[in-house]
Design a protein around this motif. Sequence first.
Motif, mmCIF file in Angstrom:
data_model
loop_
_atom_site.group_PDB
_atom_site.id
_atom_site.type_symbol
_atom_site.label_atom_id
_atom_site.label_comp_id
_atom_site.label_asym_id
_atom_site.label_seq_id
_atom_site.Cartn_x
_atom_site.Cartn_y
_atom_site.Cartn_z
ATOM 1 N N UNK A 249 -51.305 -22.886 28.170
ATOM 2 C CA UNK A 249 -50.652 -24.180 28.002
ATOM 3 C C UNK A 249 -51.168 -24.900 26.756
ATOM 4 N N UNK A 250 -52.451 -24.786 26.498
ATOM 5 C CA UNK A 250 -53.013 -25.392 25.280
ATOM 6 C C UNK A 250 -52.348 -24.810 24.041
ATOM 7 N N UNK A 251 -52.215 -23.495 23.999
ATOM 8 C CA UNK A 251 -51.584 -22.856 22.849
ATOM 9 C C UNK A 251 -50.092 -23.190 22.767
ATOM 10 N N UNK A 252 -49.419 -23.250 23.913
ATOM 11 C CA UNK A 252 -47.976 -23.529 23.905
ATOM 12 C C UNK A 252 -47.696 -24.934 23.377
ATOM 13 N N UNK A 253 -48.451 -25.930 23.859
ATOM 14 C CA UNK A 253 -48.248 -27.297 23.381
ATOM 15 C C UNK A 253 -48.689 -27.444 21.930
ATOM 16 N N UNK A 254 -49.801 -26.807 21.586
ATOM 17 C CA UNK A 254 -50.264 -26.861 20.202
ATOM 18 C C UNK A 254 -49.275 -26.237 19.244
ATOM 19 N N UNK A 255 -48.660 -25.133 19.663
ATOM 20 C CA UNK A 255 -47.667 -24.478 18.804
ATOM 21 C C UNK A 255 -46.467 -25.383 18.566
ATOM 22 N N UNK A 256 -46.022 -26.094 19.607
ATOM 23 C CA UNK A 256 -44.909 -27.034 19.429
ATOM 24 C C UNK A 256 -45.288 -28.127 18.436
ATOM 25 N N UNK A 257 -46.509 -28.617 18.505
ATOM 26 C CA UNK A 257 -46.953 -29.679 17.600
ATOM 27 C C UNK A 257 -47.001 -29.187 16.154
ATOM 28 N N UNK A 258 -47.528 -27.989 15.939
ATOM 29 C CA UNK A 258 -47.619 -27.465 14.570
ATOM 30 C C UNK A 258 -46.232 -27.242 13.970
ATOM 31 N N UNK A 259 -45.308 -26.751 14.775
ATOM 32 C CA UNK A 259 -43.943 -26.524 14.272
ATOM 33 C C UNK A 259 -43.271 -27.872 13.984
ATOM 34 N N UNK A 260 -43.435 -28.844 14.882
ATOM 35 C CA UNK A 260 -42.864 -30.174 14.647
ATOM 36 C C UNK A 260 -43.391 -30.779 13.357
ATOM 37 N N UNK A 261 -44.659 -30.516 13.047
ATOM 38 C CA UNK A 261 -45.273 -31.091 11.863
ATOM 39 C C UNK A 261 -45.108 -30.269 10.605
ATOM 40 N N UNK A 262 -44.378 -29.157 10.706
ATOM 41 C CA UNK A 262 -44.191 -28.316 9.535
ATOM 42 C C UNK A 262 -45.446 -27.560 9.128
ATOM 43 N N UNK A 263 -46.394 -27.413 10.040
ATOM 44 C CA UNK A 263 -47.631 -26.691 9.744
ATOM 45 C C UNK A 263 -47.532 -25.203 10.064
ATOM 46 N N UNK A 264 -46.439 -24.805 10.678
ATOM 47 C CA UNK A 264 -46.165 -23.390 10.960
ATOM 48 C C UNK A 264 -44.655 -23.227 11.055
ATOM 49 N N UNK A 265 -44.127 -22.079 10.639
ATOM 50 C CA UNK A 265 -42.674 -21.898 10.657
ATOM 51 C C UNK A 265 -42.095 -21.650 12.041
ATOM 52 N N UNK A 266 -42.909 -21.128 12.953
ATOM 53 C CA UNK A 266 -42.423 -20.834 14.295
ATOM 54 C C UNK A 266 -43.611 -20.817 15.246
ATOM 55 N N UNK B 267 -44.768 -18.470 17.147
ATOM 56 C CA UNK B 267 -45.612 -17.266 17.107
ATOM 57 C C UNK B 267 -46.700 -17.402 16.047
ATOM 58 N N UNK B 268 -46.314 -17.805 14.852
ATOM 59 C CA UNK B 268 -47.310 -17.969 13.791
ATOM 60 C C UNK B 268 -48.218 -19.155 14.075
ATOM 61 N N UNK B 269 -47.678 -20.185 14.725
ATOM 62 C CA UNK B 269 -48.510 -21.327 15.098
ATOM 63 C C UNK B 269 -49.582 -20.910 16.095
ATOM 64 N N UNK B 270 -49.237 -20.049 17.039
ATOM 65 C CA UNK B 270 -50.198 -19.586 18.036
ATOM 66 C C UNK B 270 -51.339 -18.819 17.380
#
Length: 439
Positions: free
Chosen positions: A273-290, A292-295
Amino acid sequence: MLVQEIIRAKREGQALGVAQIDHFVRGLVDGSWSEGQVAALGMAVFLRGMGRDEAVALTRAMMNSGRVLSWPDMPGPVLDKHSSGGVGDKISLMLAPLVAACGGYVPMIAGRGLGHTGGTVDKLEAIPGYTTAPDFGDFDRLVRSLGVAIIGQTADLAPADRRFYATRDVTATVESVPLITASILSKKLAAGLQGLAMDVKCGNGAFAATREFGEELARSIVDVATGAGLRTRALITDMNQVLGHEVGNALEVRGAIEYLTGRKPRESRTHALTLALGAEMLVLGGLAPDTASATVKLQAALDSGAAAERFAKMVTALGGPADLLEKPDAYLAAAPVIRAVPAPRAGRLSAMKTRDVGLVIVELGGGRRLPGDTLDMRVGLSEVRQLGDVLAAGEPLAMVHAADEAAADRAIAQVQAAMSIEDADAAWRAAPLVLAELG
């Protein structure tokens, strides 16, 4: 504009206009609406509902009822996460510094415990010296320099929401989707965010007991946030069991430290859950393209120790001990009585009354019966077993941390009553953690 005519319009099912909603919110702040009138409109909305435009207008008006933060010249995206509340949910403690270590800026204004669910602010106050109420100048400086600061809500942030919620709480109108939406988002919008990840929990330990209610709330939050100009993604997640192995303020801080430092194996659902929510935040902020890469990026920040370092610096900057991560036992208070909860029979842990487990913490003194109650930071549960675990008779279901033997005895009986054990060879399948994604 007459107050009673605004109430009458909503009572008759009419959509309120922006001017009527603004009048109501001004009345919440300046006292020109009486408690009876506030309660009447709350009940009218509870019964008649609100359309999207009304909910957006209410959210914006409550956001603008006090201080609205801004982050000019911030070198990265300003992001946050919010949970609708769960048992053992310490995700914010790990997630905020983790996202900061990946380039986000997280000005997290968190809440206290409500009912059977714990609050992030209460957990942080288990750390000696940690101040959850710095002045805004220090808050701004810390977010800019460290990328993260977790504090409590201040009196001048969305003050209309504070009064409205207090009235709703005593008039049986809390469970209104548009009002919950406005309450959550008015504070998040006032924090000046550019992206928000929502964790809407559903199940027997959540505010939203059913998946249908969880989906309705998540959709409302995403739609209203988007209408108010805040990019938002929502995950609907399972809360039919304790999240992680610890429940209770100091115990959850200890669990967060162990997670960030990797000193113990990370509990699988908490980590996912930590990774799933963190990945959504990074993608929303343009810090990762998707995602998978955010994780991958998030996992690297954990493994390198960068996330733990951000947490340690935040604690020190807000008045806590500089060596908390190295010596948590020296600072986090321990309960004088620690007892095992023996499994009454052998078999598989198949179900959990999660709300009842949360209420055990309240009974132990780790949660509030009344708003002004002082919390016992030491008490709670550790080593809580997860659904699907197979146990021998007498093997611990959890460890109770209590102030005295009598409290421990009561908690042991309550935890046993909240756990269901079936034959180990009976058919059983784990429920998915993330039930749906919206946004």
